[in-house]
Design an enzyme around this catalytic site. Structure first.
Site, PDB file in Angstrom:
ATOM      1  N   TYR A  94       0.845  -1.199   0.000  1.00 57.77           N
ATOM      2  CA  TYR A  94       0.000   0.000   0.000  1.00 57.77           C
ATOM      3  C   TYR A  94       0.876   1.243   0.000  1.00 57.77           C
ATOM      4  O   TYR A  94       2.079   1.185   0.312  1.00 57.77           O
ATOM      5  CB  TYR A  94      -0.937   0.021   1.220  1.00 57.77           C
ATOM      6  CG  TYR A  94      -0.226   0.099   2.555  1.00 57.77           C
ATOM      7  CD1 TYR A  94       0.066   1.321   3.152  1.00 57.77           C
ATOM      8  CD2 TYR A  94       0.160  -1.066   3.228  1.00 57.77           C
ATOM      9  CE1 TYR A  94       0.719   1.388   4.371  1.00 57.77           C
ATOM     10  CE2 TYR A  94       0.808  -1.008   4.449  1.00 57.77           C
ATOM     11  CZ  TYR A  94       1.083   0.218   5.014  1.00 57.77           C
ATOM     12  OH  TYR A  94       1.743   0.287   6.220  1.00 57.77           O
ATOM     13  N   CYS A  95       0.253   2.377  -0.354  1.00 57.52           N
ATOM     14  CA  CYS A  95       0.895   3.682  -0.213  1.00 57.52           C
ATOM     15  C   CYS A  95      -0.021   4.542   0.657  1.00 57.52           C
ATOM     16  O   CYS A  95      -0.805   4.008   1.438  1.00 57.52           O
ATOM     17  CB  CYS A  95       1.171   4.316  -1.572  1.00 57.52           C
ATOM     18  SG  CYS A  95      -0.308   4.661  -2.556  1.00 57.52           S
ATOM     19  N   PHE A  96       0.047   5.857   0.514  1.00 57.26           N
ATOM     20  CA  PHE A  96      -0.742   6.690   1.425  1.00 57.26           C
ATOM     21  C   PHE A  96      -2.239   6.590   1.149  1.00 57.26           C
ATOM     22  O   PHE A  96      -3.040   6.358   2.044  1.00 57.26           O
ATOM     23  CB  PHE A  96      -0.293   8.151   1.352  1.00 57.26           C
ATOM     24  CG  PHE A  96      -1.031   9.037   2.315  1.00 57.26           C
ATOM     25  CD1 PHE A  96      -0.888   8.862   3.687  1.00 57.26           C
ATOM     26  CD2 PHE A  96      -1.891  10.031   1.858  1.00 57.26           C
ATOM     27  CE1 PHE A  96      -1.586   9.659   4.587  1.00 57.26           C
ATOM     28  CE2 PHE A  96      -2.590  10.831   2.752  1.00 57.26           C
ATOM     29  CZ  PHE A  96      -2.439  10.646   4.110  1.00 57.26           C
TER      30      PHE A  96
END
Length: 368
Positions: A94-96
């Protein structure tokens, strides 16, 4: 390939391995327990791309990102992701916000390493929102009981024997008093919130409908309790734990002398560790100097110095009782007696360790 997911509940209940592609500076501000930070961009690269986005727009920023993370740099990062994916085939990345960074990382893994690895839809922000909502839902839907008692009665010891106990001090990595710091630092506020929320989530999934929390101030060291929880703790029923004076002194000796010294020496070696431990103990006393008053602070500090000198010489810790006993009877006990009086109308049970455990494990679990 496993599908991308937005089932945050399953992720946290199953302790799914999480590959966090955010920049290190983002990860340091707050992360999930066990998540591993293998960023798409370094802090400096992210800063440059962010400036480009503001000045020239998204397309230019994406192009700059691809130029900055290319060649050997790109290969190294893809290799790190591939190693994680192979070691944790049941994980997710995942990222932000679950947007471009995680999508690019996912695509590069597939194209460069031949690994199809799912991502978390909505990313860190959505997962964090889910955990904050988990805390709020528990406050609204569950019963809570506050475990109170004088300093050194062993409230934390009792709490840890309860299936429905929430150990706020463990999540904050702090014992909750002026002497409560450990040899290592506390988590970030976001990390504290996340740990607490996951604990609540797992306990509710196991069938807990009521929780026991230790009586705490709004802040445990540098970690603040969720506001709704702290507000509730001012009205929840209270169970009051009692113990003998000698047992309380022994427990303080264990926690703030023996165990704390052990933490420092394990980290820094016998000589340096003892010096750091002694400095921490003195600083803890100095932190309450104004509340103790000048004469009493000087008297307790002299007793502490004498005890530390004896401990440094022959390893004996018994001399520490000479400052622990008056610290309890002259400082902490009057303060807690006042607090007990203020809570008197909410106290539903008083007893020793076994009596309190039996009461809190009972079918009514202290609910009025």
């Amino acid at each position: 390939m496993r599908a991308d997911t937005r089932d945050f509940r399953a992720l946290f209940l199953g302790d799914a391995p999480l590959l966090d592609t955010r920049a290190p500076v983002e990860f340091a501000k707050g992360a999930f327990p066990g998540a591993v930070n293998l960023p798409l961009m370094s802090d400096a690269e992210r800063h440059k791309v962010g400036l480009c986005y503001k000045q020239q727009g998204q397309d230019a920023a994406i192009a700059l990102g691809h130029r900055l993370v290319s060649g050997a740099v790109k290969a190294e990062r893809v290799a790190a992701w591939a190693a994680f994916a192979q070691a944790h085939p049941e994980g997710y990345l995942y990222c932000f916000r679950g947007g471009l960074r995680s999508q690019i990382s996912q695509a590069w893994l597939r194209e460069e390493a031949g690994i199809a690895y799912p991502r978390v839809i909505g990313g860190y922000k959505a997962m964090r929102g889910f955990l904050l909502e988990t805390i709020e839902q528990a406050i609204a839907e569950c019963g809570f009981v506050v475990l109170g008692g004088m300093t050194g009665t062993g409230k934390t010891d009792v709490l840890r024997q309860l299936d429905h106990g929430l150990d706020l001090e463990a999540h904050a990595h702090h014992r909750g008093s002026s002497f409560g710091k450990h040899a290592t630092g506390q988590p970030a506020q976001i990390d504290f919130d996340n740990r607490l929320a996951i604990d609540i989530l797992k306990k509710r999934a196991a069938g807990c409908r009521q929780f026991v929390v230790e009586d705490e101030s709004q802040a445990i060291g540098s970690c603040s309790l969720p506001f709704g929880l702290y507000q509730g703790m001012q009205r929840y029923p209270v169970v009051w734990l009692e113990d003998t004076q000698p047992a309380r002194v022994q427990r303080i000796l264990r926690d703030y002398v023996i165990d704390l010294c052990g933490e420092f020496t394990a980290l820094h070696g016998e000589q340096d560790g003892f010096g750091l431990y002694a400095a921490r103990l003195r600083q803890s006393l100095d932190n309450i100097a104004r509340r103790l008053g000048g004469e009493r602070h000087r008297r307790l500090a002299a007793l502490m110095d004498e005890a530390l000198a004896r401990q440094a010489g022959d390893g004996s810790v018994d001399a520490h009782r000479a400052w622990i006993e008056p610290l309890l009877t002259e400082y902490y006990d009057p303060m807690y007696a006042y607090q007990r009086q203020a809570k008197a109308a909410r106290i539903v049970f008083t007893g020793d360790h076994q009596e309190v455990l039996d009461y809190l494990r009972g079918p009514g679990r202290a609910l009025p």
